[in-house]
Design a protein around this motif. Sequence first.
Motif, PDB file in Angstrom:
ATOM      1  N   MET A  58       0.835  -1.191   0.000  1.00 17.65           N
ATOM      2  CA  MET A  58       0.000   0.000   0.000  1.00 17.65           C
ATOM      3  C   MET A  58       0.876   1.250   0.000  1.00 17.65           C
ATOM      4  SD  MET A  58      -2.960  -0.852   2.751  1.00 17.65           S
ATOM      5  CE  MET A  58      -4.185   0.256   2.115  1.00 17.65           C
ATOM      6  N   ARG A  59       0.410   2.263  -0.690  1.00 21.40           N
ATOM      7  CA  ARG A  59       1.088   3.550  -0.713  1.00 21.40           C
ATOM      8  C   ARG A  59       0.933   4.233   0.657  1.00 21.40           C
ATOM      9  NH1 ARG A  59       3.103   1.577  -4.161  1.00 21.40           N
ATOM     10  NH2 ARG A  59       2.670   1.660  -6.337  1.00 21.40           N
ATOM     11  N   PRO A  60       1.754   5.248   0.926  1.00 20.87           N
ATOM     12  CA  PRO A  60       1.597   6.006   2.163  1.00 20.87           C
ATOM     13  C   PRO A  60       0.170   6.535   2.298  1.00 20.87           C
ATOM     14  CG  PRO A  60       3.639   6.603   1.079  1.00 20.87           C
ATOM     15  CD  PRO A  60       2.871   5.723   0.126  1.00 20.87           C
ATOM     16  N   ARG A  61      -0.343   6.480   3.533  1.00 20.03           N
ATOM     17  CA  ARG A  61      -1.726   6.870   3.796  1.00 20.03           C
ATOM     18  C   ARG A  61      -1.792   7.926   4.890  1.00 20.03           C
ATOM     19  NH1 ARG A  61      -5.284   1.531   4.035  1.00 20.03           N
ATOM     20  NH2 ARG A  61      -6.843   3.111   3.712  1.00 20.03           N
ATOM     21  N   LYS A  62      -2.893   8.624   4.911  1.00 26.06           N
ATOM     22  CA  LYS A  62      -3.130   9.635   5.923  1.00 26.06           C
ATOM     23  C   LYS A  62      -2.894   9.030   7.308  1.00 26.06           C
ATOM     24  CE  LYS A  62      -6.658  12.701   7.744  1.00 26.06           C
ATOM     25  NZ  LYS A  62      -8.016  13.225   7.580  1.00 26.06           N
ATOM     26  N   GLY A  63      -2.106   9.744   8.118  1.00 24.18           N
ATOM     27  CA  GLY A  63      -1.828   9.302   9.475  1.00 24.18           C
ATOM     28  C   GLY A  63      -0.569   8.472   9.633  1.00 24.18           C
ATOM     29  N   ASP A  64       0.016   7.995   8.517  1.00 26.51           N
ATOM     30  CA  ASP A  64       1.271   7.250   8.605  1.00 26.51           C
ATOM     31  C   ASP A  64       2.385   8.171   9.120  1.00 26.51           C
ATOM     32  OD1 ASP A  64       0.121   4.966   7.575  1.00 26.51           O
ATOM     33  OD2 ASP A  64       1.132   5.074   5.629  1.00 26.51           O
ATOM     34  N   VAL A  65       3.302   7.609   9.873  1.00 26.72           N
ATOM     35  CA  VAL A  65       4.477   8.320  10.360  1.00 26.72           C
ATOM     36  C   VAL A  65       5.608   8.070   9.373  1.00 26.72           C
ATOM     37  CG1 VAL A  65       6.165   8.441  12.241  1.00 26.72           C
ATOM     38  CG2 VAL A  65       3.752   8.054  12.751  1.00 26.72           C
ATOM     39  N   LEU A  66       6.416   9.086   9.095  1.00 30.27           N
ATOM     40  CA  LEU A  66       7.558   8.899   8.210  1.00 30.27           C
ATOM     41  C   LEU A  66       8.765   8.459   9.020  1.00 30.27           C
ATOM     42  CD1 LEU A  66       7.065  11.865   5.752  1.00 30.27           C
ATOM     43  CD2 LEU A  66       6.607   9.446   5.382  1.00 30.27           C
ATOM     44  N   VAL A  67       9.465   7.428   8.499  1.00 32.24           N
ATOM     45  CA  VAL A  67      10.623   6.861   9.174  1.00 32.24           C
ATOM     46  C   VAL A  67      11.816   6.823   8.224  1.00 32.24           C
ATOM     47  CG1 VAL A  67       9.199   5.472  10.743  1.00 32.24           C
ATOM     48  CG2 VAL A  67      10.019   4.459   8.608  1.00 32.24           C
ATOM     49  N   PHE A  68      13.008   6.822   8.814  1.00 28.92           N
ATOM     50  CA  PHE A  68      14.225   6.768   8.015  1.00 28.92           C
ATOM     51  C   PHE A  68      14.282   5.462   7.224  1.00 28.92           C
ATOM     52  CE2 PHE A  68      15.457   9.783  11.310  1.00 28.92           C
ATOM     53  CZ  PHE A  68      16.099  10.767  10.570  1.00 28.92           C
ATOM     54  N   ALA A  69      14.666   5.576   5.931  1.00 29.58           N
ATOM     55  CA  ALA A  69      14.802   4.408   5.061  1.00 29.58           C
ATOM     56  C   ALA A  69      16.242   3.908   5.007  1.00 29.58           C
ATOM     57  CB  ALA A  69      14.324   4.737   3.649  1.00 29.58           C
ATOM     58  N   GLU A  70      17.193   4.727   5.466  1.00 29.78           N
ATOM     59  CA  GLU A  70      18.616   4.386   5.376  1.00 29.78           C
ATOM     60  C   GLU A  70      19.346   4.880   6.613  1.00 29.78           C
ATOM     61  OE1 GLU A  70      20.097   6.412   1.923  1.00 29.78           O
ATOM     62  OE2 GLU A  70      18.993   5.139   0.539  1.00 29.78           O
ATOM     63  N   GLY A  71      20.571   4.391   6.776  1.00 28.58           N
ATOM     64  CA  GLY A  71      21.449   4.892   7.822  1.00 28.58           C
ATOM     65  C   GLY A  71      21.266   4.188   9.151  1.00 28.58           C
ATOM     66  N   ASP A  72      21.853   4.764  10.174  1.00 32.82           N
ATOM     67  CA  ASP A  72      21.850   4.126  11.481  1.00 32.82           C
ATOM     68  C   ASP A  72      20.543   4.319  12.245  1.00 32.82           C
ATOM     69  OD1 ASP A  72      22.262   6.831  11.908  1.00 32.82           O
ATOM     70  OD2 ASP A  72      23.961   6.576  13.255  1.00 32.82           O
ATOM     71  N   ARG A  73      19.597   5.048  11.660  1.00 33.30           N
ATOM     72  CA  ARG A  73      18.302   5.258  12.319  1.00 33.30           C
ATOM     73  C   ARG A  73      17.145   4.647  11.533  1.00 33.30           C
ATOM     74  NH1 ARG A  73      17.702  11.376  13.846  1.00 33.30           N
ATOM     75  NH2 ARG A  73      15.831  10.527  14.828  1.00 33.30           N
ATOM     76  N   GLY A  94       5.611  15.872  17.432  1.00 32.59           N
ATOM     77  CA  GLY A  94       6.950  16.212  16.968  1.00 32.59           C
ATOM     78  C   GLY A  94       7.474  15.352  15.839  1.00 32.59           C
ATOM     79  N   GLU A  95       6.641  14.485  15.264  1.00 31.89           N
ATOM     80  CA  GLU A  95       7.063  13.594  14.176  1.00 31.89           C
ATOM     81  C   GLU A  95       6.359  13.966  12.882  1.00 31.89           C
ATOM     82  OE1 GLU A  95       5.897   9.811  15.768  1.00 31.89           O
ATOM     83  OE2 GLU A  95       7.698   9.657  17.005  1.00 31.89           O
ATOM     84  N   LEU A  96       7.070  13.806  11.769  1.00 27.61           N
ATOM     85  CA  LEU A  96       6.454  14.034  10.465  1.00 27.61           C
ATOM     86  C   LEU A  96       5.491  12.902  10.155  1.00 27.61           C
ATOM     87  CD1 LEU A  96       9.491  15.256   8.348  1.00 27.61           C
ATOM     88  CD2 LEU A  96       7.484  16.594   8.997  1.00 27.61           C
ATOM     89  N   MET A  97       4.351  13.276   9.627  1.00 27.55           N
ATOM     90  CA  MET A  97       3.367  12.262   9.246  1.00 27.55           C
ATOM     91  C   MET A  97       2.714  12.663   7.929  1.00 27.55           C
ATOM     92  SD  MET A  97       0.390  13.045  12.039  1.00 27.55           S
ATOM     93  CE  MET A  97      -0.820  12.016  11.280  1.00 27.55           C
ATOM     94  N   VAL A  98       2.041  11.703   7.325  1.00 23.65           N
ATOM     95  CA  VAL A  98       1.380  11.901   6.045  1.00 23.65           C
ATOM     96  C   VAL A  98       0.016  12.553   6.291  1.00 23.65           C
ATOM     97  CG1 VAL A  98       0.463  10.731   4.006  1.00 23.65           C
ATOM     98  CG2 VAL A  98       2.559   9.883   5.090  1.00 23.65           C
ATOM     99  N   ARG A  99      -0.203  13.696   5.638  1.00 20.04           N
ATOM    100  CA  ARG A  99      -1.499  14.378   5.771  1.00 20.04           C
ATOM    101  C   ARG A  99      -2.543  13.767   4.838  1.00 20.04           C
ATOM    102  NH1 ARG A  99      -2.904  20.225   4.261  1.00 20.04           N
ATOM    103  NH2 ARG A  99      -0.698  20.285   3.796  1.00 20.04           N
ATOM    104  N   ARG A 100      -2.105  13.355   3.651  1.00 15.47           N
ATOM    105  CA  ARG A 100      -2.947  12.628   2.694  1.00 15.47           C
ATOM    106  C   ARG A 100      -2.016  11.995   1.671  1.00 15.47           C
ATOM    107  NH1 ARG A 100      -3.916  18.022   1.488  1.00 15.47           N
ATOM    108  NH2 ARG A 100      -3.305  18.631  -0.601  1.00 15.47           N
ATOM    109  N   GLY A 101      -2.556  11.146   0.823  1.00 21.75           N
ATOM    110  CA  GLY A 101      -1.737  10.425  -0.145  1.00 21.75           C
ATOM    111  C   GLY A 101      -1.043  11.328  -1.153  1.00 21.75           C
ATOM    112  N   PHE A 102      -0.205  10.709  -1.976  1.00 25.48           N
ATOM    113  CA  PHE A 102       0.527  11.445  -3.013  1.00 25.48           C
ATOM    114  C   PHE A 102      -0.402  12.315  -3.851  1.00 25.48           C
ATOM    115  CE2 PHE A 102       3.800   8.036  -2.535  1.00 25.48           C
ATOM    116  CZ  PHE A 102       4.912   8.849  -2.379  1.00 25.48           C
ATOM    117  N   SER A 103       0.107  13.479  -4.266  1.00 29.21           N
ATOM    118  CA  SER A 103      -0.669  14.451  -5.042  1.00 29.21           C
ATOM    119  C   SER A 103      -0.824  14.072  -6.506  1.00 29.21           C
ATOM    120  CB  SER A 103       0.000  15.821  -4.963  1.00 29.21           C
ATOM    121  OG  SER A 103       1.280  15.755  -5.597  1.00 29.21           O
TER     122      SER A 103
END
Length: 151
Positions: free
Chosen positions: A1-16, A134-143
Amino acid sequence: MRPRKGDVLVFAEGDRVGEAIAPSDVGPRLVPAFAKDPETGVIRDGSRLNRVLLVRVSEEALTPRTAEGAVDGVVAYSAVCTHTGCDIAGREEESGHLRCPCHGSTFDPVDRGNVMGGPAPRRLAQLPLATQNGELMVRRGFSGRVGFTTT
């Protein structure tokens, strides 16, 4: 599923990898991210079409429509070029445009990911953002449509 409203954005790479991203974690360099369902904890990384690029730009430079989907100057776009589907991999130092290394298409992060040069046929899809706790989240799906079209 594509990113959806309310999803939290997380690091895809690196030590986090897998950790939530705060607006303060994003600077002028591209930050690859995936969306994470906050209820199930599932990271939506099953398709490269879900990969998102976060970047901080000047809030004053944002066009009104781009600003609607930004948080504190942080914008999010699909990481997949609309030309042949290569990964957007960098940012031009002088212009600040997002750049595809395969065929040189460039996209303007302050103006809805519009094509500024190269063979890409359409802009990058923007992912509208919000914040919660304090976390970035998805407001709605891709434009727009993510990926490329073969002709």
